[in-house]
Design an enzyme around this catalytic site. Structure first.
Site, PDB file in Angstrom:
ATOM      1  N   ASP A 127      12.181   3.771  29.982  1.00  9.12           N
ATOM      2  CA  ASP A 127      10.882   3.179  29.701  1.00  9.12           C
ATOM      3  C   ASP A 127      10.017   4.070  28.804  1.00  9.12           C
ATOM      4  OD1 ASP A 127       8.722   1.358  30.044  1.00  9.12           O
ATOM      5  OD2 ASP A 127       7.951   2.510  31.739  1.00  9.12           O
ATOM      6  N   TYR A 157       6.672   2.771  43.920  1.00  8.13           N
ATOM      7  CA  TYR A 157       5.592   1.947  43.359  1.00  8.13           C
ATOM      8  C   TYR A 157       5.117   0.872  44.337  1.00  8.13           C
ATOM      9  CZ  TYR A 157       6.359   4.372  38.998  1.00  8.13           C
ATOM     10  OH  TYR A 157       6.430   5.353  38.030  1.00  8.13           O
ATOM     11  N   GLU A 195       6.695  10.095  41.259  1.00  7.27           N
ATOM     12  CA  GLU A 195       6.079   8.987  40.512  1.00  7.27           C
ATOM     13  C   GLU A 195       5.438   8.032  41.485  1.00  7.27           C
ATOM     14  OE1 GLU A 195       8.428   6.846  37.621  1.00  7.27           O
ATOM     15  OE2 GLU A 195       9.329   8.687  36.842  1.00  7.27           O
TER      16      GLU A 195
HETATM   17  C1  EVA Z   1       7.115   2.864  35.179  1.00  8.26           C
HETATM   18  N1  EVA Z   1       8.827   3.926  36.482  1.00  8.26           N
HETATM   19  O1  EVA Z   1       7.553   1.806  35.552  1.00  8.26           O
HETATM   20  C2  EVA Z   1       7.953   4.141  35.380  1.00  8.26           C
HETATM   21  C3  EVA Z   1       8.757   4.496  34.156  1.00  8.26           C
HETATM   22  C4  EVA Z   1       9.554   5.768  34.461  1.00  8.26           C
HETATM   23  O2  EVA Z   1       7.931   4.663  33.028  1.00  8.26           O
HETATM   24  C5  EVA Z   1       9.973   4.615  36.638  1.00  8.26           C
HETATM   25  O3  EVA Z   1      11.026   6.685  36.069  1.00  8.26           O
HETATM   26  O4  EVA Z   1      10.567   4.460  37.694  1.00  8.26           O
HETATM   27  C6  EVA Z   1      10.514   5.486  35.584  1.00  8.26           C
HETATM   28  O5  EVA Z   1      10.230   6.235  33.341  1.00  8.26           O
HETATM   29  O6  EVA Z   1       6.020   2.958  34.663  1.00  8.26           O
END
Ligand code: EVA
Length: 614
Positions: A164, A489, A527
């Protein structure tokens, strides 16, 4: 064999001449450059900056998205030198390069994010020289990062990354001509042991004898090391012992060392010298470094024996027009923004950055998780969405894997070789979000981790970032990691836009399941984030608004507080960044806490409030 990856420096014995500037540039859509004699120079060209990413310089979309072969050319004048070794050093050429000097092929390099050096002593002319590079930016499943290419009807290619971020390419970091002594320091490594009031520093040094007959010369060489403190006072000095013809080693003790620490950096200058028996100095090389130890103990990460909580970001090398070009002003602004909101750490997602980032982090007392470009090891052009679906995205079962693994090992070797002496580098991340649920993935990564452990003289923690499918029940690879990095996320890809209650419940459920495994290791959230359009407001907060981003972080932080094994939070992402076009991306990825031009969204203040206190 990898040549010397020492940072290019002027010293009393070394010269560094920059070849940066405007170079000739041409695309080679039909891959006819070689047959047409481009290695000797080409007639139709445009002038573009080196270093630079070419994509955002142009107004023509077919150049912006160009994928395939392209060529660079420049001329340089070489002064007359005697008894010297001459090398060309490329900070990075993305993703692969073949290099020609005066019409002769002199070398090639695979991998777009690490430097390479070519010895041109025998091929360079005194006076004018023509330097030509054939570069290629195609993606496949045998090289890092992974992706594929789509062949269009007109024969052109389009990059289809399995990752991404935009496939910026070109000669993206500086090019230098190095004039070195024939007997030179090729590499060195440092390792520290701290005792009461004393630091024992173990030094290994490798020597390059160029074309000199080693049998006759190596006996004549003596090696010395000196540590000088911040005030220029000698802190320790010693002669190193000969290990074999090419290596020296030894230990010095520094009394009352002033340690390098988190946001409290103290640096020593280490100077290495090679001297003949009669006192002639062959080579001298020095660098600034810091004395500190890193360890993982149970659920804690320790720097100099003290627990540290990581606060900060996943970043990108990304900026308007510059693409992935290193720029001191942008880097400086990034450090200022990070310090302002109380961060102490960043991950070089998803590739090793330019050398200067690590030097600046050393000087600022920032902690770095240094990541190899092993991203996209899952067969999907939008892993970040598939990651949440639970569907099996196989990868490590295909015939491309042995070559991929060879390249992966090589990049790990180059990264550790380049970055091992930076006090800021506290861990190496050997992957981002690969498929990790198969037996094959475990076999693949065991070898990568084993090799990295061998290579790092400081035996720093090794890690990798796991995506959602790598659940506590299914992930085969988390046992390889010294601390476990999770990219999650909840509240965006999972249960986004709904009540945060649901996202929170699912998040807690997963963390409870990790807890139940009793792995007795630290976890770092590498993340978590949500796309936010700067200036878009909404009450109540809805997806893409600044208010939603603030609520999203409030929920995540609430959860982290309840799980003691979480020892770090690296927000995704420091700033908005460019990606391939797609229905999930509005002018790029908007998960930045700062905009692409480094101004704060309101969540920057939320983080500041939290991190200044934490
Ligand atoms: C995203 N999610 O969705 C991020 C990506 C990233 O930019 C990930 O590791 O799981 C990736 O590169 O924003």
């Amino acid at each position: 064999m990898i040549g010397s990856l020492l940072y290019p420096k002027m010293t009393s014995t070394r010269m560094r001449l920059s070849l940066d500037g405007m170079w000739k540039f041409t695309l080679d859509k039909e891959k006819k450059g070689e047959a047409a004699g481009f290695a000797d120079g080409f007639e139709k060209f445009d002038m573009i900056p080196v270093p630079g990413s070419f994509s955002d310089l142009y107004t023509d979309k077919s150049i912006k998205n160009y994928c395939g072969d392209f060529w660079y050319e420049t001329e340089f004048l070489m002064p007359e030198v005697t008894d010297r070794k001459v090398c060309l050093r490329f900070g990075s050429v993305t993703h692969r390069a073949v290099v020609y000097l005066n019409g002769h092929k002199i070398g090639e390099h695979e991998g777009g994010f690490l430097p390479f050096v070519i010895d041109v002593t025998d091929t360079v002319n005194v006076g004018t020289n023509k330097l030509v590079l054939k570069v290629n930016n195609e993606l496949n499943e045998e090289t890092l990062p992974c992706g594929t290419v789509k062949k269009n009807r007109d024969g052109s290619l389009t990059a289809k990354p399995y990752f991404d971020f935009f496939n910026y390419s070109g000669i993206q970091r500086s090019v230098d001509l190095l004039i070195l002594p024939k007997i030179s320091v090729a590499d060195y490594s440092l390792r520290y042991e701290l005792k009461d009031g004393q630091a024992d520093v173990f030094i290994d040094m490798a020597v390059d004898y160029s074309d000199i007959n080693i049998e006759s010369k190596s006996e004549d060489v003596r090696a010395f090391v000196r540590f000088t403190d911040e005030h220029g006072k000698a802190a320790a000095e010693a002669e190193l012992l000969r290990v074999d013809g090419y290596h020296f080693g030894g230990m010095v003790s520094i009394d009352d060392p002033i340690l390098w620490n988190v946001l409290d950096p103290h640096l020593y200058t280490v100077t290495l010298r090679l001297i003949s028996q009669d006192g002639t100095v062959f080579d001298e090389y020095s660098e600034r470094t810091g004395i500190r130890t890193v360890a993982v103990q149970g659920e804690k990460i320790l720097i100099n024996g003290q627990q540290v909580y990581l606060k900060g970001y996943g970043k990108h090398e990304d900026f308007n027009i510059l693409g992935r070009t290193f720029n001191y002003s942008v880097a400086k602004r990034d450090f200022e923004c990070m310090k302002w909101n109380g961060a102490n750490c960043f991950r070089t997602s998803h590739y090793p950055y330019a050398d200067e980032w690590y030097q600046m982090a050393d000087e600022e007392g920032f902690l770095i998780i240094d990541e190899v470009p092993a991203v996209g090891m899952m067969r999907s052009t939008h892993n970040y969405v598939d990651a949440g679906t639970g569907k099996y995205t196989y990868f490590f079962e295909t015939p491309t894997v042995p070559t991929l693994q060879k390249n992966h090992l090589l990049q790990v070797e180059e990264m550790i070789k380049r970055d091992k002496n930076h006090p800021s580098v506290i861990a190496f991340s050997l992957f981002n979000e690969p498929e990790t649920t198969s037996v094959q993935s475990y076999e693949y990564f065991s070898k990568i981790f084993e090799r990295a452990k061998e290579l790092d003289p400081q035996k720093r923690p090794l890690t990798g970032a796991l995506e959602k499918n790598s659940s506590p029940e299914k992930c085969q690879c988390h046992r390889l990691l010294d601390f476990i990095c999770l990219n999650r996320y909840y509240g965006w890809y999972i249960s986004g836009g709904e009540d945060f209650f649901e996202a929170e419940e699912k998040f807690r459920d997963e963390l409870d399941r990790w807890k139940a495994l009793n792995v007795d290791k630290p976890f770092v959230m590498t993340e978590f984030g949500c796309d936010t359009l700067a200036g878009h407001h909404s009450l109540p907060g809805t997806m893409w608004s600044e208010e939603y981003q603030n609520e999203y972080y409030a929920m995540n932080f609430r959860v982290f507080e309840d799980y003691g094994f979480i020892q770090g939070e690296l927000v995704w992402n420091f700033a908005d960044f460019q990606t391939s076009e797609g229905i999930f991306r509005v002018g790029g990825n908007k998960k930045g806490i700062f905009t692409r031009d480094r101004q704060p969204k309101s969540s920057a203040f939320v983080l500041r409030d939290r991190w200044m206190k934490k």
